[in-house]
Design a protein around this motif. Structure first.
Motif, PDB file in Angstrom:
ATOM      1  N   LEU A  33      -1.288  -2.096   8.719  1.00  0.00           N
ATOM      2  CA  LEU A  33      -1.152  -1.387   7.652  1.00  0.00           C
ATOM      3  C   LEU A  33      -2.598  -1.029   7.172  1.00  0.00           C
ATOM      4  CD1 LEU A  33       1.618  -2.508   5.722  1.00  0.00           C
ATOM      5  CD2 LEU A  33       1.734  -0.671   7.320  1.00  0.00           C
ATOM      6  N   LEU A  34      -3.616  -1.930   6.897  1.00  0.00           N
ATOM      7  CA  LEU A  34      -4.813  -1.573   6.393  1.00  0.00           C
ATOM      8  C   LEU A  34      -5.828  -0.954   7.198  1.00  0.00           C
ATOM      9  CD1 LEU A  34      -5.592  -4.793   4.026  1.00  0.00           C
ATOM     10  CD2 LEU A  34      -5.023  -2.459   3.308  1.00  0.00           C
ATOM     11  N   PRO A  35      -5.613  -1.427   8.694  1.00  0.00           N
ATOM     12  CA  PRO A  35      -6.521  -0.583   9.466  1.00  0.00           C
ATOM     13  C   PRO A  35      -6.264   0.855   9.708  1.00  0.00           C
ATOM     14  CG  PRO A  35      -6.243  -2.769  10.383  1.00  0.00           C
ATOM     15  CD  PRO A  35      -5.207  -2.438   9.063  1.00  0.00           C
ATOM     16  N   THR A  36      -4.647   1.003   9.635  1.00  0.00           N
ATOM     17  CA  THR A  36      -4.492   2.362   9.939  1.00  0.00           C
ATOM     18  C   THR A  36      -4.837   3.140   8.545  1.00  0.00           C
ATOM     19  OG1 THR A  36      -2.593   1.650  11.508  1.00  0.00           O
ATOM     20  CG2 THR A  36      -2.345   3.810  10.371  1.00  0.00           C
ATOM     21  N   ALA A  37      -4.765   2.477   7.355  1.00  0.00           N
ATOM     22  CA  ALA A  37      -4.901   3.437   6.297  1.00  0.00           C
ATOM     23  C   ALA A  37      -6.318   3.551   6.265  1.00  0.00           C
ATOM     24  CB  ALA A  37      -4.642   2.431   5.078  1.00  0.00           C
ATOM     25  N   GLU A  38      -7.339   2.726   6.767  1.00  0.00           N
ATOM     26  CA  GLU A  38      -8.738   3.210   6.901  1.00  0.00           C
ATOM     27  C   GLU A  38      -8.965   4.373   7.654  1.00  0.00           C
ATOM     28  OE1 GLU A  38     -11.422   1.621   5.508  1.00  0.00           O
ATOM     29  OE2 GLU A  38     -10.734   0.012   4.411  1.00  0.00           O
ATOM     30  N   LYS A  39      -8.177   4.212   8.848  1.00  0.00           N
ATOM     31  CA  LYS A  39      -8.408   5.455   9.906  1.00  0.00           C
ATOM     32  C   LYS A  39      -7.994   6.677   9.445  1.00  0.00           C
ATOM     33  CE  LYS A  39      -8.294   6.583  14.709  1.00  0.00           C
ATOM     34  NZ  LYS A  39      -8.074   6.224  16.157  1.00  0.00           N
ATOM     35  N   TYR A  40      -6.701   6.686   8.808  1.00  0.00           N
ATOM     36  CA  TYR A  40      -6.258   8.093   7.897  1.00  0.00           C
ATOM     37  C   TYR A  40      -7.332   8.468   6.931  1.00  0.00           C
ATOM     38  CZ  TYR A  40      -1.796   8.190  10.409  1.00  0.00           C
ATOM     39  OH  TYR A  40      -0.906   8.258  11.401  1.00  0.00           O
ATOM     40  N   GLY A  41      -7.744   7.652   6.285  1.00  0.00           N
ATOM     41  CA  GLY A  41      -8.408   8.323   4.950  1.00  0.00           C
ATOM     42  C   GLY A  41      -9.631   7.423   4.663  1.00  0.00           C
ATOM     43  N   LYS A  42     -10.404   7.994   3.523  1.00  0.00           N
ATOM     44  CA  LYS A  42     -11.530   7.093   3.236  1.00  0.00           C
ATOM     45  C   LYS A  42     -11.263   5.506   2.773  1.00  0.00           C
ATOM     46  CE  LYS A  42     -13.923  11.353   1.770  1.00  0.00           C
ATOM     47  NZ  LYS A  42     -14.590  11.854   0.404  1.00  0.00           N
ATOM     48  N   HIS A  43     -12.218   4.755   2.908  1.00  0.00           N
ATOM     49  CA  HIS A  43     -12.148   3.411   2.564  1.00  0.00           C
ATOM     50  C   HIS A  43     -11.766   3.114   1.082  1.00  0.00           C
ATOM     51  CE1 HIS A  43     -12.820  -0.844   1.941  1.00  0.00           C
ATOM     52  NE2 HIS A  43     -13.620  -0.807   1.118  1.00  0.00           N
ATOM     53  N   HIS A  44     -11.986   3.799   0.044  1.00  0.00           N
ATOM     54  CA  HIS A  44     -11.453   3.506  -1.342  1.00  0.00           C
ATOM     55  C   HIS A  44     -10.199   3.853  -1.385  1.00  0.00           C
ATOM     56  CE1 HIS A  44     -15.791   2.737  -2.048  1.00  0.00           C
ATOM     57  NE2 HIS A  44     -15.459   1.755  -2.788  1.00  0.00           N
ATOM     58  N   ILE A  45      -9.776   5.172  -0.788  1.00  0.00           N
ATOM     59  CA  ILE A  45      -8.339   5.290  -1.007  1.00  0.00           C
ATOM     60  C   ILE A  45      -7.125   4.098  -0.459  1.00  0.00           C
ATOM     61  CG2 ILE A  45      -6.552   7.264  -0.072  1.00  0.00           C
ATOM     62  CD1 ILE A  45      -8.680   8.372  -2.045  1.00  0.00           C
ATOM     63  N   ALA A  46      -7.828   3.710   0.851  1.00  0.00           N
ATOM     64  CA  ALA A  46      -6.738   2.708   1.398  1.00  0.00           C
ATOM     65  C   ALA A  46      -6.701   1.676   0.096  1.00  0.00           C
ATOM     66  CB  ALA A  46      -7.406   2.020   2.307  1.00  0.00           C
ATOM     67  N   ILE A  47      -8.019   1.077  -0.641  1.00  0.00           N
ATOM     68  CA  ILE A  47      -8.145  -0.053  -1.436  1.00  0.00           C
ATOM     69  C   ILE A  47      -7.203   0.194  -2.769  1.00  0.00           C
ATOM     70  CG2 ILE A  47      -9.694  -1.289  -2.746  1.00  0.00           C
ATOM     71  CD1 ILE A  47      -9.732  -2.015   0.129  1.00  0.00           C
ATOM     72  N   TYR A  48      -7.327   1.726  -3.060  1.00  0.00           N
ATOM     73  CA  TYR A  48      -6.797   2.129  -4.522  1.00  0.00           C
ATOM     74  C   TYR A  48      -5.166   1.900  -4.007  1.00  0.00           C
ATOM     75  CZ  TYR A  48     -10.968   4.447  -5.914  1.00  0.00           C
ATOM     76  OH  TYR A  48     -12.511   4.668  -6.134  1.00  0.00           O
ATOM     77  N   GLY A  49      -4.780   2.164  -2.939  1.00  0.00           N
ATOM     78  CA  GLY A  49      -3.485   2.224  -2.686  1.00  0.00           C
ATOM     79  C   GLY A  49      -2.909   0.745  -2.738  1.00  0.00           C
ATOM     80  N   LEU A  50      -3.830  -0.268  -1.899  1.00  0.00           N
ATOM     81  CA  LEU A  50      -3.644  -1.757  -2.053  1.00  0.00           C
ATOM     82  C   LEU A  50      -3.540  -2.257  -3.516  1.00  0.00           C
ATOM     83  CD1 LEU A  50      -3.735  -4.034  -0.002  1.00  0.00           C
ATOM     84  CD2 LEU A  50      -6.253  -4.340  -0.821  1.00  0.00           C
ATOM     85  N   ILE A  51      -4.417  -1.911  -4.285  1.00  0.00           N
ATOM     86  CA  ILE A  51      -4.357  -2.462  -5.578  1.00  0.00           C
ATOM     87  C   ILE A  51      -2.795  -2.008  -6.206  1.00  0.00           C
ATOM     88  CG2 ILE A  51      -5.581  -2.617  -7.816  1.00  0.00           C
ATOM     89  CD1 ILE A  51      -6.878  -4.157  -5.443  1.00  0.00           C
ATOM     90  N   THR A  52      -2.898  -0.688  -6.221  1.00  0.00           N
ATOM     91  CA  THR A  52      -1.512  -0.216  -6.639  1.00  0.00           C
ATOM     92  C   THR A  52      -0.475  -0.648  -6.535  1.00  0.00           C
ATOM     93  OG1 THR A  52      -2.841   2.051  -6.934  1.00  0.00           O
ATOM     94  CG2 THR A  52      -0.172   1.906  -7.058  1.00  0.00           C
ATOM     95  N   GLY A  53      -0.407  -1.013  -4.909  1.00  0.00           N
ATOM     96  CA  GLY A  53       0.846  -1.734  -4.298  1.00  0.00           C
ATOM     97  C   GLY A  53       1.068  -3.167  -5.146  1.00  0.00           C
TER      98      GLY A  53
END
Length: 262
Positions: free
Chosen positions: A230-250
């Motif tokens: 999940l995290l590697p794919t999220a990083e590849k699809y978008g910018k680093h901070h978008i994935a981290i914002y999603g992580l914290i929101t989850g």
């Protein structure tokens, strides 16, 4: 939660691969920013609930029968057994067909018979991966409805890009959206099948201790999926901070639901 309700929840999580196939034909809906945030959110839900809730429940159940120290040791061993199990499945599936090995959609464009093979093997690989995920969702839902719903939603989100991984190459190879959708949709069926098979095989042994071992396995499986996929794919699809914002929101969403409903 009843067996039927737990099964329907698992069915929802598995068949979300079909949603991925629909998004594959809609460039706006499948925007990289959206997918990056959603995958990060799914990882946040899984990681938080695995360590804060599932691991703790596993430990509490095993401590009752084996004592504090042995119960904690057995919980830890079952956690890493779950990591080993899903890691072994990943290892046995060839890299090129493995949905956990990141590929960009742009890599799957030219019409070629290899694309059809890629799509079909991706569907098979996803089906194999979904067996333990289905059991995890099902068992969690039986034990704790709120926990089950959280896991089901997280797995449903993480199944969306897997649906895309099946649909895009099959569509590019055959030109048929119907075939692409059906194969993608069918790949998710192994999740509820895995839930039922696992439950009926384990039902005679579902003591509190067995639930403890299964929950430890589930925690390990979910953490591995989050960190490996999940995290590697999220990083590849978008910018680093978008994935981290999603992580914290989850994590925040799962924390709030546990505070309010558990």
């Amino acid at each position: 939660m009843t067996i039927l309700q737990a099964f329907l929840l698992t069915l929802f999580a598995g068949l979300s691969t079909g949603i991925g196939s629909l998004l594959a034909f809609n460039k706006r809906a499948a925007s990289k920013t959206f997918l990056s945030f959603a995958l990060g959110l799914s990882a946040g839900v899984m990681i938080y609930v695995s360590f804060v809730e599932i691991f703790v429940k596993a430990k509490d159940a095993l401590i009752i029968d084996f004592g504090v120290k042995n119960g904690y040791i057995l919980t830890t061993l079952s956690f890493f057994a779950g990591v080993f199990l899903i890691g072994l499945i990943d290892k046995l599936v060839p890299d090129k067909e493995n949905p956990h090995e990141i590929r960009d959609v742009s890599e799957m464009k030219a019409k070629d018979h290899k694309l059809l093979r890629m799509g079909l093997f991706s569907a098979l690989a996803i089906a194999i991966h979904n067996f333990p995920e289905g059991l995890a969702t099902f068992i969690a839902a039986l034990q704790n409805p709120t926990l089950g719903i959280g896991i089901a939603v997280a797995i449903a989100i993480h199944n969306v890009p897997e649906g895309i991984a099946v649909a895009v190459p099959i569509y590019q190879a055959t030109g048929s959206r119907k075939k692409a959708f059906l194969y993608s949709f069918a790949s998710g069926l192994s999740e509820p099948i895995g839930a039922l098979l696992g439950y009926f095989l384990l039902s005679a042994f579902l003591t509190d201790s067995m639930f403890g071992f299964v929950f430890g396995l589930v925690a390990g499986i979910m953490v591995y999926i989050s960190l490996d996929e999940l995290l590697p794919t999220a990083e590849k699809y978008g910018k680093h901070h978008i994935a981290i914002y999603g992580l914290i929101t989850g994590m925040a969403i799962m924390a709030l639901s546990l505070v309010l409903f558990v």
